[in-house]
Write an enzyme that holds these catalytic residues in place. Sequence first.
Site, short mmCIF file in Angstrom:
data_model
loop_
_atom_site.label_atom_id
_atom_site.label_comp_id
_atom_site.label_asym_id
_atom_site.label_seq_id
_atom_site.Cartn_x
_atom_site.Cartn_y
_atom_site.Cartn_z
N HIS A 92 34.16 27.94 -17.48
CA HIS A 92 35.13 26.95 -17.96
C HIS A 92 36.09 26.49 -16.87
O HIS A 92 36.75 25.46 -17.01
CB HIS A 92 35.90 27.49 -19.18
CG HIS A 92 36.97 28.50 -18.87
ND1 HIS A 92 36.79 29.86 -19.06
CD2 HIS A 92 38.23 28.37 -18.41
CE1 HIS A 92 37.89 30.50 -18.74
NE2 HIS A 92 38.79 29.61 -18.33
N ASP A 103 30.20 32.56 -19.76
CA ASP A 103 31.38 32.00 -19.10
C ASP A 103 31.47 32.44 -17.64
O ASP A 103 32.53 32.82 -17.16
CB ASP A 103 32.66 32.40 -19.84
CG ASP A 103 33.85 31.53 -19.42
OD1 ASP A 103 33.62 30.41 -18.94
OD2 ASP A 103 35.01 31.99 -19.58
N SER A 154 41.99 32.84 -14.83
CA SER A 154 40.58 32.80 -15.20
C SER A 154 39.68 32.88 -13.98
O SER A 154 39.84 32.11 -13.03
CB SER A 154 40.27 31.52 -15.97
OG SER A 154 40.85 31.52 -17.23
#
Length: 411
Positions: free
Chosen positions: A143, A173, A257
């Site tokens: 993402h 992911d 992230s």
Amino acid sequence: MNEFHDPSQDEKQEENSNYESHNPIETKQKNNPWSIWLSGITGGITVAIIGFLLLFTGFIPLHTPEQTEEDLQTDSTDHQLIQTTTGDDGVSEEVLSNVSGAVVGVANIQATDLWSDAGESGQGSGVIYKIENDRAFVVTNHHVIEGANEVEVILQDEERVEAQLHGSDDLTDLAVLSIDAEHASTVAEFGSSSDLTVGQSAIAIGNPLGTEFAGTVTKGIISGLDRSLEVDLSNDGTADWVVDVIQTDAAINPGNSGGALINSSGEVIGINSMKIALGTVEGIGFAIPIDEAEPVIEQLETEGSVTRPFMGISAIDFSSVPPQHIDQTLNLDPNEITSGIVVAEVQPDSSAADAGLAVYDVITDIDGEPIHDMMDLRQYLYSETEVGETITITYYRDGAQEQTDVTLEGE
């Protein structure tokens, strides 16, 4: 992450170097013996009040010397050294500094339309995990780079270098990039997530909120293992997949992230991925276990995608079919059949076509395991089977139950 302002500095106040000489209690004690007793009571009350306020408010109502401007430098190198100071968890400053050196920023560059110049649409973090030949390989989140026209890696000195995208996978992911090896000198070592225990130290390293806080280190514990979270990959309000994650209370914020979650030995045990972002929730972040991430990283690096078992059908959840169509189109009693998936398309020359599956067939079981919806189908195929394996499908056609065998292809 699917989900903060700069700290301000107060002007430093001048300290009174002659505090003791201006203490009225000390002066009176020489002339009045009762003052000794009173000063003891006064001192005790003062300590009690301070302790009470500290316990229940979190603040001490006394001036604390402010840090100097030198102490509060935000230069990336000095900032990293300040944050790598450790307590009693056994992690050395050198170990943390080395791992921090392998954590980089990742910028997603997109053009909004054909007439616009590409601009940065977001930033995340990444971990350099290997240097081979003339390339340094970086793992990050899918993402973080999703929809990017270009991807840049941001080094600790804030230099930006163009990155090559080797592959990306939305279900796990994860994504793999590479940059010229001349820009990398430190590699993070992968550990194991299979022997983690709840309560052991966990340290998150990344770039929360972008490069201004590059190399931030936050410490916590492993709060939970084998957590299963439903994710909506298509953004249609329905869960498409279930991910297994590590839960931690180490602070993970937007921009973290793709960064590293490490153990007390400095080994990467997870790739930070998401957090619960609610005003009523604090300290619930999640990371992809490194044992599950490693085989995916290897496939993305070498093949560009993850190969998974595939039947050759498109389908919808039985629960989404209007009641009149269950009765009239599928010829089923809605009181008898309440879950499953309805075949919407069978790809020509696929395994499903060879096995005789057709549009409107309602699949309810695979190898005796109930299939309630599309998420169950994906979970079973991707977790319990392999490419080339033959599975037995139980389905309903025109009200009658049937079975067929399907040999799985790779997708």
